[in-house]
Motif scaffolding. Structure first.
Motif, PDB file in Angstrom:
ATOM      1  N   TYR A 105      77.326  30.548   7.992  1.00 13.70           N
ATOM      2  CA  TYR A 105      76.667  31.850   7.933  1.00 13.70           C
ATOM      3  C   TYR A 105      75.586  31.841   6.850  1.00 13.70           C
ATOM      4  O   TYR A 105      74.496  32.390   7.046  1.00 13.70           O
ATOM      5  N   ALA A 106      75.846  31.196   5.728  1.00 13.96           N
ATOM      6  CA  ALA A 106      74.851  31.106   4.657  1.00 13.96           C
ATOM      7  C   ALA A 106      73.602  30.387   5.158  1.00 13.96           C
ATOM      8  O   ALA A 106      72.475  30.804   4.861  1.00 13.96           O
ATOM      9  N   LYS A 107      73.776  29.321   5.922  1.00 12.72           N
ATOM     10  CA  LYS A 107      72.620  28.600   6.474  1.00 12.72           C
ATOM     11  C   LYS A 107      71.802  29.506   7.392  1.00 12.72           C
ATOM     12  O   LYS A 107      70.572  29.506   7.341  1.00 12.72           O
ATOM     13  N   LYS A 108      72.487  30.284   8.230  1.00 15.81           N
ATOM     14  CA  LYS A 108      71.795  31.205   9.125  1.00 15.81           C
ATOM     15  C   LYS A 108      71.061  32.289   8.343  1.00 15.81           C
ATOM     16  O   LYS A 108      69.947  32.679   8.692  1.00 15.81           O
ATOM     17  N   MET A 109      71.705  32.761   7.286  1.00 20.60           N
ATOM     18  CA  MET A 109      71.064  33.795   6.453  1.00 20.60           C
ATOM     19  C   MET A 109      69.831  33.233   5.744  1.00 20.60           C
ATOM     20  O   MET A 109      68.822  33.925   5.606  1.00 20.60           O
ATOM     21  N   VAL A 110      69.910  32.003   5.280  1.00 21.44           N
ATOM     22  CA  VAL A 110      68.746  31.379   4.629  1.00 21.44           C
ATOM     23  C   VAL A 110      67.590  31.300   5.622  1.00 21.44           C
ATOM     24  O   VAL A 110      66.451  31.654   5.291  1.00 21.44           O
ATOM     25  N   GLU A 111      67.858  30.868   6.842  1.00 26.30           N
ATOM     26  CA  GLU A 111      66.805  30.790   7.864  1.00 26.30           C
ATOM     27  C   GLU A 111      66.256  32.174   8.200  1.00 26.30           C
ATOM     28  O   GLU A 111      65.045  32.353   8.331  1.00 26.30           O
ATOM     29  N   PHE A 112      67.139  33.133   8.347  1.00 22.43           N
ATOM     30  CA  PHE A 112      66.714  34.504   8.624  1.00 22.43           C
ATOM     31  C   PHE A 112      65.844  35.021   7.479  1.00 22.43           C
ATOM     32  O   PHE A 112      64.794  35.623   7.704  1.00 22.43           O
ATOM     33  N   GLY A 113      66.260  34.763   6.262  1.00 21.01           N
ATOM     34  CA  GLY A 113      65.482  35.181   5.095  1.00 21.01           C
ATOM     35  C   GLY A 113      64.117  34.524   5.053  1.00 21.01           C
ATOM     36  O   GLY A 113      63.118  35.162   4.710  1.00 21.01           O
ATOM     37  N   ARG A 114      64.051  33.252   5.417  1.00 16.03           N
ATOM     38  CA  ARG A 114      62.754  32.562   5.457  1.00 16.03           C
ATOM     39  C   ARG A 114      61.838  33.206   6.485  1.00 16.03           C
ATOM     40  O   ARG A 114      60.642  33.385   6.238  1.00 16.03           O
ATOM     41  N   ASP A 115      62.408  33.562   7.645  1.00 21.78           N
ATOM     42  CA  ASP A 115      61.622  34.260   8.670  1.00 21.78           C
ATOM     43  C   ASP A 115      61.087  35.585   8.125  1.00 21.78           C
ATOM     44  O   ASP A 115      59.923  35.923   8.327  1.00 21.78           O
ATOM     45  N   LEU A 116      61.946  36.328   7.456  1.00 21.27           N
ATOM     46  CA  LEU A 116      61.520  37.617   6.902  1.00 21.27           C
ATOM     47  C   LEU A 116      60.441  37.438   5.847  1.00 21.27           C
ATOM     48  O   LEU A 116      59.457  38.188   5.810  1.00 21.27           O
ATOM     49  N   LEU A 117      60.612  36.455   4.978  1.00 20.79           N
ATOM     50  CA  LEU A 117      59.635  36.231   3.914  1.00 20.79           C
ATOM     51  C   LEU A 117      58.283  35.775   4.468  1.00 20.79           C
ATOM     52  O   LEU A 117      57.241  36.089   3.893  1.00 20.79           O
ATOM     53  N   ARG A 118      58.315  35.065   5.593  1.00 21.59           N
ATOM     54  CA  ARG A 118      57.061  34.647   6.251  1.00 21.59           C
ATOM     55  C   ARG A 118      56.451  35.795   7.038  1.00 21.59           C
ATOM     56  O   ARG A 118      55.320  35.691   7.492  1.00 21.59           O
ATOM     57  N   GLY A 119      57.233  36.842   7.252  1.00 21.44           N
ATOM     58  CA  GLY A 119      56.758  37.941   8.088  1.00 21.44           C
ATOM     59  C   GLY A 119      56.894  37.611   9.560  1.00 21.44           C
ATOM     60  O   GLY A 119      56.325  38.267  10.409  1.00 21.44           O
ATOM     61  N   ASP A 120      57.685  36.584   9.857  1.00 24.08           N
ATOM     62  CA  ASP A 120      57.881  36.097  11.221  1.00 24.08           C
ATOM     63  C   ASP A 120      59.158  36.692  11.792  1.00 24.08           C
ATOM     64  O   ASP A 120      60.115  35.999  12.061  1.00 24.08           O
ATOM     65  N   SER A 121      59.168  38.008  11.968  1.00 28.25           N
ATOM     66  CA  SER A 121      60.396  38.659  12.417  1.00 28.25           C
ATOM     67  C   SER A 121      60.243  39.286  13.796  1.00 28.25           C
ATOM     68  O   SER A 121      61.126  39.986  14.247  1.00 28.25           O
ATOM     69  N   GLU A 122      59.122  39.046  14.479  1.00 26.97           N
ATOM     70  CA  GLU A 122      58.964  39.609  15.815  1.00 26.97           C
ATOM     71  C   GLU A 122      60.018  39.010  16.729  1.00 26.97           C
ATOM     72  O   GLU A 122      60.381  37.847  16.617  1.00 26.97           O
ATOM     73  N   GLY A 123      60.489  39.817  17.643  1.00 26.54           N
ATOM     74  CA  GLY A 123      61.457  39.356  18.597  1.00 26.54           C
ATOM     75  C   GLY A 123      62.890  39.467  18.131  1.00 26.54           C
ATOM     76  O   GLY A 123      63.806  39.246  18.877  1.00 26.54           O
ATOM     77  N   ARG A 124      63.109  39.822  16.894  1.00 24.59           N
ATOM     78  CA  ARG A 124      64.471  40.009  16.408  1.00 24.59           C
ATOM     79  C   ARG A 124      64.849  41.455  16.644  1.00 24.59           C
ATOM     80  O   ARG A 124      64.147  42.355  16.250  1.00 24.59           O
ATOM     81  N   GLY A 125      65.995  41.649  17.255  1.00 21.48           N
ATOM     82  CA  GLY A 125      66.410  42.998  17.623  1.00 21.48           C
ATOM     83  C   GLY A 125      66.997  43.787  16.469  1.00 21.48           C
ATOM     84  O   GLY A 125      66.900  44.984  16.411  1.00 21.48           O
ATOM     85  N   HIS A 126      67.622  43.125  15.516  1.00 29.20           N
ATOM     86  CA  HIS A 126      68.246  43.820  14.408  1.00 29.20           C
ATOM     87  C   HIS A 126      68.405  42.857  13.241  1.00 29.20           C
ATOM     88  O   HIS A 126      68.042  41.698  13.340  1.00 29.20           O
ATOM     89  N   ALA A 127      68.938  43.345  12.158  1.00 29.32           N
ATOM     90  CA  ALA A 127      68.971  42.570  10.926  1.00 29.32           C
ATOM     91  C   ALA A 127      70.002  41.458  10.910  1.00 29.32           C
ATOM     92  O   ALA A 127      69.915  40.556  10.118  1.00 29.32           O
ATOM     93  N   ASP A 128      70.992  41.494  11.779  1.00 25.83           N
ATOM     94  CA  ASP A 128      72.056  40.501  11.743  1.00 25.83           C
ATOM     95  C   ASP A 128      71.546  39.164  12.250  1.00 25.83           C
ATOM     96  O   ASP A 128      71.088  39.059  13.383  1.00 25.83           O
ATOM     97  N   PRO A 129      71.618  38.106  11.439  1.00 26.39           N
ATOM     98  CA  PRO A 129      71.077  36.819  11.844  1.00 26.39           C
ATOM     99  C   PRO A 129      71.927  36.084  12.857  1.00 26.39           C
ATOM    100  O   PRO A 129      71.520  35.066  13.376  1.00 26.39           O
ATOM    101  N   VAL A 130      73.121  36.544  13.134  1.00 27.38           N
ATOM    102  CA  VAL A 130      74.008  35.828  14.048  1.00 27.38           C
ATOM    103  C   VAL A 130      73.807  36.294  15.466  1.00 27.38           C
ATOM    104  O   VAL A 130      73.530  37.375  15.776  1.00 27.38           O
TER     105      VAL A 130
END
Length: 122
Positions: free
Chosen positions: A97-122
């Motif tokens: 889960y930590a690995k998924k959160m790190v990737e999700f966080g990287r996406d958010l920090l890049r501003g690359d969050s299009e296509g994600r339906g909600h905040a949960d990275p799983v």
């Protein structure tokens, strides 16, 4: 299911305010945002729904901040970077889960969050 969390370039809708409980009310375990005092079931449903949506929105936003923090802590450019196992231990997550959160966080920090339906990275 919670409404999708707006991204940086979208206006953020504000949920019902989460009002702080008075100090004397927090000692009463039955007291919860004054819901117990609402006698009209329609009004109770409306206020409880507002609170539910507000808590969901707050939880989604908090998850986004967790993910961004995890990504920053795992940044390989940091001399004091943490491993996924270290982040998992601190946040009381599994390492996967930590690995998924790190990737999700990287996406958010890049501003690359299009296509994600909600905040949960799983």
């Amino acid at each position: 299911m919670a409404e999708p969390t707006p991204r940086r370039n979208e206006p953020r809708l504000r949920p019902a305010p989460l009002l702080f409980e008075p100090a004397e009310a927090t000692g009463d375990p039955e007291h919860f945002f004054d819901l117990e005092s609402i006698e009209d079931p329609g009004a109770l449903l409306a206020r409880a729904t507002e609170l539910t949506l507000a808590f969901r929105a707050a939880a989604d936003r908090a998850v986004e901040f967790q993910a961004m923090a995890a990504a920053q802590l795992a940044d390989p450019r940091r001399f004091d970077r943490l491993t996924a196992a270290d982040i998992a231990e601190r946040a009381e997550w599994t390492e996967d889960y930590a690995k998924k959160m790190v990737e999700f966080g990287r996406d958010l920090l890049r501003g690359d969050s299009e296509g994600r339906g909600h905040a949960d990275p799983v």
